[in-house]
Design a protein around this motif. Structure first.
Motif, PDB file in Angstrom:
ATOM      1  N   VAL A 383      -6.440 -11.212 -38.164  1.00  0.00           N
ATOM      2  CA  VAL A 383      -6.964 -11.281 -39.522  1.00  0.00           C
ATOM      3  C   VAL A 383      -8.091 -10.264 -39.692  1.00  0.00           C
ATOM      4  CG1 VAL A 383      -8.070 -12.763 -41.236  1.00  0.00           C
ATOM      5  CG2 VAL A 383      -6.327 -13.711 -39.714  1.00  0.00           C
ATOM      6  N   TYR A 384      -8.034  -9.525 -40.784  1.00  0.00           N
ATOM      7  CA  TYR A 384      -9.076  -8.559 -41.148  1.00  0.00           C
ATOM      8  C   TYR A 384     -10.356  -9.308 -41.502  1.00  0.00           C
ATOM      9  CZ  TYR A 384     -11.508  -5.319 -44.345  1.00  0.00           C
ATOM     10  OH  TYR A 384     -12.439  -4.544 -44.996  1.00  0.00           O
ATOM     11  N   ASP A 385     -11.451  -8.940 -40.850  1.00  0.00           N
ATOM     12  CA  ASP A 385     -12.703  -9.682 -41.024  1.00  0.00           C
ATOM     13  C   ASP A 385     -13.673  -9.020 -41.995  1.00  0.00           C
ATOM     14  OD1 ASP A 385     -13.573  -7.470 -39.635  1.00  0.00           O
ATOM     15  OD2 ASP A 385     -14.285  -8.569 -37.874  1.00  0.00           O
ATOM     16  N   GLY A 386     -13.220  -7.974 -42.676  1.00  0.00           N
ATOM     17  CA  GLY A 386     -14.091  -7.298 -43.627  1.00  0.00           C
ATOM     18  C   GLY A 386     -14.787  -6.089 -43.050  1.00  0.00           C
ATOM     19  N   THR A 387     -14.607  -5.847 -41.748  1.00  0.00           N
ATOM     20  CA  THR A 387     -15.231  -4.685 -41.108  1.00  0.00           C
ATOM     21  C   THR A 387     -14.377  -3.446 -41.345  1.00  0.00           C
ATOM     22  OG1 THR A 387     -16.140  -6.101 -39.390  1.00  0.00           O
ATOM     23  CG2 THR A 387     -16.086  -3.723 -38.942  1.00  0.00           C
ATOM     24  N   GLY A 388     -14.986  -2.388 -41.879  1.00  0.00           N
ATOM     25  CA  GLY A 388     -14.244  -1.158 -42.132  1.00  0.00           C
ATOM     26  C   GLY A 388     -13.436  -1.262 -43.419  1.00  0.00           C
TER      27      GLY A 388
END
Length: 518
Positions: A383-388
């Motif tokens: 899951v994409y955690d919002g980093t980048g």
């Protein structure tokens, strides 16, 4: 820079080609040719420039089913600005919140609407008679808009889990990929007459407007009363291409309006926005025997619709999906999908995750992206955690559960409509499907409500009747495990719908008497 058409180009090419030879819009008793609608859009654009002083970046549009609503949409797009539709039926506080979150430069609004002075941004109030009067004179001269394919064509707002409206921006290239597929697929052209059942704050309206105008067709806008009598609207206004939520068919069936052969002139029937029940599709097909019927699906984040399933001509050839709904089918060209289980691994049944040329670039507030995207390494997703930044490689999580069936996708419901009761996994759609097969039931919804001790308890609500709740519950007990049988069942004349015409489950729960919801 992409060379795909921008949003306004889809209209402008038809306006140049058909000018005064074809009707672009029928609304509120007016029949506007392509040249006249183009002039009206330019007048709105000129008024915006006069009010704002320069080409704006984002403009709200607060109007409905009027010349201003459609000329305003085109006028904003003509300037290369991002269109942000606002709904006159929504509370002023909601529209004010959207105006702030979207960082609007101004709002073009129907001058007759109340509460305009409460909006937190400058307002340009206009009325149809003013626009029509100005259209008798010379068309204004406007600057050419320099628009990139990656610029935002429109922003729509959905309910956010934080309590703030969540902005979904869609680019010109997203729209071009979508329209480039659906216009030829549905045989749209100058002879087509296209329904416009959706509010502008609901993204299927983009199909209605720009698939029509991108092909030289006529957009035929119904009144509110017309929407209550879809068969009469189709026949009186000679609609060839229908597009609506399935609830319209459900209501028409309940009112016994879907008589066999009732809509002989209809050529295409599209349903989207929620699950299309097989029983409703069968009744609509019988009423429109010369129409191809297609179930289409897509979250707003994937630009209107993203999969398609055309029902076979013979009802006996229709698939049995196991939950009483029509498949959502296969993705459009150039789109990719994964079906992932709870561990993020590929599966035959699980969450639908998508990407491709129609996928939006990410939410207006980047904080909303965390948890909504995935990275997939070929074996397992993380899951994409919002980093980048969110890139084209990221997969968008739809929150919809699907299964594969004979090469097509079947929608099983939202992830949050799947419950665990007493340790068992319960699909609400399975219970609803069984209720739908019973005589006198035209629609059915099963919801979870708090029980006396706070535990989730199932309640069923059926449209139709009047019926015998005890008899229906006995039918369920004979077919389902005890944990899947609702604690009670209520009949209503019609299920509550939200502003987009979908069944409003929250309002349904709120409407239940406390004695039945406990």
């Amino acid at each position: 820079m992409s060379h795909q058409p921008r949003l306004h180009d889809w209209f402008a090419r038809s306006a140049k080609r058909y000018a005064d030879t074809r009707t672009a819009l029928e609304v509120d008793g007016h029949h506007l040719g392509y040249a006249q609608l183009s002039t009206l859009a330019d007048i709105v654009a000129d008024e915006i420039l006069g009010r704002h002083g320069r080409p704006p970046a984002r403009v709200g549009l607060l109007a409905s089913r009027s010349i201003l609503a459609y000329a305003g949409y085109l006028g904003i797009a003509r300037l290369g600005a991002t269109v942000v539709p606002l709904n006159p039926a929504f509370p002023t506080a909601r529209n004010s919140e959207v105006a702030k979150v979207a960082d609007l430069d101004l709002v073009v609004a129907d001058a007759a609407l109340p509460g305009l002075d409460e909006l937190p941004v400058p307002v340009l109030p206009l009325i149809d008679p003013l626009l029509l009067a100005r259209s008798a004179g010379p068309a204004p001269r406007l600057p050419e808009a320099d628009v990139a394919g990656t610029d935002l064509a429109y922003i729509l707002f959905t309910s956010g889990s934080t309590g703030r409206p969540k902005g979904v921006p869609v680019t010109h290239d997203n729209v071009a990929a979508y329209l480039g597929h659906v216009i030829p697929r549905y045989g749209l052209g100058p002879a087509a007459r296209v329904s416009q059942t959706f509010d502008l704050t609901f993204d299927p309206s983009v199909y209605d407007m720009f698939a029509a105008w991108g092909s030289g067709a006529t957009l035929v806008v119904p009144t509110r009363n017309d929407l209550l009598s879809p068969v009469r609207y189709v026949n009186q206004r000679r609609i060839t291409h229908w597009n609506s939520v399935p609830s319209v068919a459900a209501i028409a069936l309940r009112l016994r309006a879907l008589k066999p052969g009732a809509m002989p002139g209809l050529r295409w029937s599209l349903f989207c926005g929620e699950a299309l029940r097989t029983a409703h599709a069968e009744a609509w097909r019988a009423a429109a025997p010369n129409s191809a019927l297609e179930n289409i699906y897509g979250p707003t984040e994937m630009t209107v619709t993203w999969t398609e399933y055309r029902l076979p001509d013979r009802v006996q050839d229709w698939p049995d999906t196991g939950n009483g709904t029509v498949p959502i089918g296969t993705p459009y060209p150039g789109q990719e999908h994964l079906v992932l289980d709870e561990e993020g691994r590929p599966a035959e049944e699980g969450e639908l995750c998508v990407r491709g040329t129609q996928r939006f670039p990410g939410y207006l507030d980047p904080a909303d992206n965390a948890g909504r995207f995935l990275v997939f390494d070929g074996r397992r997703a993380t899951v994409y955690d919002g980093t980048g930044p969110v890139t084209a490689e990221h997969w968008y999580r739809t929150g919809d559960r699907v299964k594969r069936l004979d090469g097509v996708l079947v929608h099983l419901g939202r992830l949050d409509h799947q419950l665990k009761l007493h340790g068992y996994r319960v699909e609400l759609g399975e219970i609803e499907s069984l209720l739908m097969r019973q005589p006198g039931v035209t629609d059915a919804v099963v919801v979870a409500v708090p029980g006396r001790k706070g535990e989730p308890v199932l309640r069923a609500v059926c449209a139709g009747g009047p019926g015998d709740p005890a008899r229906l519950l006995d039918v369920l007990r004979a077919r389902l495990p005890a944990y899947m049988v609702p604690a009670g069942l209520d009949f209503v004349q019609v299920l509550p719908l939200n502003a987009n015409g979908k069944v409003d489950r929250v309002a349904l729960v709120d409407s239940l008497p406390r004695s039945t919801a406990a």
